[in-house]
Design a protein around this motif. Structure first.
Motif, PDB file in Angstrom:
ATOM      1  N   UNK A 134       0.471  -0.930   0.058  1.00  0.00           N
ATOM      2  CA  UNK A 134      -0.066  -0.753   0.188  1.00  0.00           C
ATOM      3  C   UNK A 134       0.767   1.472  -0.055  1.00  0.00           C
ATOM      4  N   UNK A 135      -0.087   2.530  -0.792  1.00  0.00           N
ATOM      5  CA  UNK A 135       1.245   3.234  -0.535  1.00  0.00           C
ATOM      6  C   UNK A 135       0.892   3.855   1.092  1.00  0.00           C
ATOM      7  N   UNK A 136       1.432   5.021   1.216  1.00  0.00           N
ATOM      8  CA  UNK A 136       1.257   5.166   2.481  1.00  0.00           C
ATOM      9  C   UNK A 136       1.240   6.961   2.690  1.00  0.00           C
ATOM     10  N   UNK A 137       1.234   7.188   1.584  1.00  0.00           N
ATOM     11  CA  UNK A 137       1.432   8.508   1.023  1.00  0.00           C
ATOM     12  C   UNK A 137       0.537   8.850  -0.225  1.00  0.00           C
ATOM     13  N   UNK A 138       0.205  10.453  -0.714  1.00  0.00           N
ATOM     14  CA  UNK A 138      -0.267  10.782  -1.591  1.00  0.00           C
ATOM     15  C   UNK A 138       1.359  11.496  -2.228  1.00  0.00           C
ATOM     16  N   UNK A 139       1.080  11.598  -3.918  1.00  0.00           N
ATOM     17  CA  UNK A 139       2.039  12.313  -4.408  1.00  0.00           C
ATOM     18  C   UNK A 139       1.412  12.287  -6.661  1.00  0.00           C
ATOM     19  N   UNK A 140       2.949  12.319  -6.366  1.00  0.00           N
ATOM     20  CA  UNK A 140       2.270  13.222  -7.846  1.00  0.00           C
ATOM     21  C   UNK A 140       3.584  11.808  -8.848  1.00  0.00           C
ATOM     22  N   UNK A 141       3.449  11.583 -10.178  1.00  0.00           N
ATOM     23  CA  UNK A 141       4.218  10.962 -11.050  1.00  0.00           C
ATOM     24  C   UNK A 141       5.551  11.967 -10.806  1.00  0.00           C
ATOM     25  N   UNK A 142       6.280  10.832 -10.901  1.00  0.00           N
ATOM     26  CA  UNK A 142       7.683  11.721 -11.540  1.00  0.00           C
ATOM     27  C   UNK A 142       8.724  11.837  -9.656  1.00  0.00           C
ATOM     28  N   UNK A 143       7.929  12.012  -8.741  1.00  0.00           N
ATOM     29  CA  UNK A 143       8.313  12.064  -7.089  1.00  0.00           C
ATOM     30  C   UNK A 143       8.473  10.436  -6.552  1.00  0.00           C
ATOM     31  N   UNK A 144       8.506  10.857  -5.295  1.00  0.00           N
ATOM     32  CA  UNK A 144       8.693   9.443  -4.327  1.00  0.00           C
ATOM     33  C   UNK A 144       8.191   9.666  -3.451  1.00  0.00           C
ATOM     34  N   UNK A 145       7.344   8.203  -2.970  1.00  0.00           N
ATOM     35  CA  UNK A 145       6.778   8.239  -1.827  1.00  0.00           C
ATOM     36  C   UNK A 145       7.290   6.563  -1.426  1.00  0.00           C
ATOM     37  N   UNK A 146       6.413   7.229   0.374  1.00  0.00           N
ATOM     38  CA  UNK A 146       6.525   5.611   1.025  1.00  0.00           C
ATOM     39  C   UNK A 146       5.209   4.977   0.695  1.00  0.00           C
ATOM     40  N   UNK A 147       5.908   3.162   0.903  1.00  0.00           N
ATOM     41  CA  UNK A 147       5.089   2.242   0.833  1.00  0.00           C
ATOM     42  C   UNK A 147       5.245   1.680   1.866  1.00  0.00           C
ATOM     43  N   UNK A 148       4.429   0.762   1.944  1.00  0.00           N
ATOM     44  CA  UNK A 148       4.954  -0.990   2.753  1.00  0.00           C
ATOM     45  C   UNK A 148       4.421  -1.969   1.513  1.00  0.00           C
ATOM     46  N   UNK A 149       5.581  -2.496   1.920  1.00  0.00           N
ATOM     47  CA  UNK A 149       5.730  -4.090   1.444  1.00  0.00           C
ATOM     48  C   UNK A 149       5.666  -4.956   2.278  1.00  0.00           C
ATOM     49  N   UNK A 150       4.989  -6.342   1.872  1.00  0.00           N
ATOM     50  CA  UNK A 150       5.858  -7.851   2.141  1.00  0.00           C
ATOM     51  C   UNK A 150       5.127  -8.803   1.732  1.00  0.00           C
ATOM     52  N   UNK A 151       6.599  -9.009   0.975  1.00  0.00           N
ATOM     53  CA  UNK A 151       6.511 -10.402   0.480  1.00  0.00           C
ATOM     54  C   UNK A 151       6.574 -11.440   0.889  1.00  0.00           C
ATOM     55  N   UNK A 152       6.976 -11.220   2.345  1.00  0.00           N
ATOM     56  CA  UNK A 152       7.626 -12.731   2.916  1.00  0.00           C
ATOM     57  C   UNK A 152       8.531 -12.906   3.377  1.00  0.00           C
TER      58      UNK A 152
END
Length: 167
Positions: free
Chosen positions: A149-167
């Motif tokens: 999930x993205x945990x921040x909003x942002x516009x194209x070409x920028x850097x935003x925080x997301x959470x990952x859990x691939x195991x």
């Protein structure tokens, strides 16, 4: 203003840097990183998705992926990593690549995203290896990274925080 020794006191300490850098990991939250090797002749930029290439190798997303079976995670920014080219933030062929499989990371987005959106890996030719929030199609095709999930909003070409859990 001077101190008792007659020397000027430093009253302002200032260091400016960006809000976020692609591939950075929030190390105050739980995270997991695997070590792989860039087996491709192409550079792997920080913050980009990578796919398996043999047992211990990874390579940039090449666009033939149809599911996440070969997706390994995100190439993280390694502040101790020495790049072959001074101005390139990427891993060159043969270099060890830190691949984040779980955690809160800063990812480079190819389209506008909102807080709470699902995370997709772009496999289409426009922004391949970057992250987006929709399946798209053709040049904008993406594959959902289940649970991310993205945990921040942002516009194209920028850097935003997301959470990952691939195991």
């Amino acid at each position: 203003r001077k101190n008792k020794m007659g020397y000027a006191n430093q009253t302002v300490v200032d260091f400016q840097h960006g809000k976020a850098y692609a591939g950075s990991v929030n190390k105050q939250k739980p995270y997991s990183i695997n070590s792989k090797v860039n087996t491709s002749s192409d550079d792997i930029p920080y913050g980009m998705g990578v796919v398996a290439d043999g047992v211990n190798g990874v390579k940039p997303v090449i666009g033939t992926e149809t599911n996440l079976s070969t997706y390994q995670g995100m190439a993280i920014r390694d502040y101790g990593h020495v790049t072959v080219q001074a101005d390139v933030d990427a891993y060159s062929q043969g270099q060890n690549v830190g691949v984040c499989i779980m955690g809160e990371v800063d990812c480079l987005i190819i389209e506008d995203v909102s807080f709470g959106d699902a995370v997709f890996l772009r496999i289409g030719s426009t922004g391949r290896g970057m992250y987006c929030n929709a399946v798209g199609g053709g040049v904008t095709a993406g594959i959902e990274i289940v649970g991310a999930k993205f945990i921040e909003s942002g516009i194209a070409g920028t850097v935003v925080k997301a959470t990952f859990n691939l195991g």
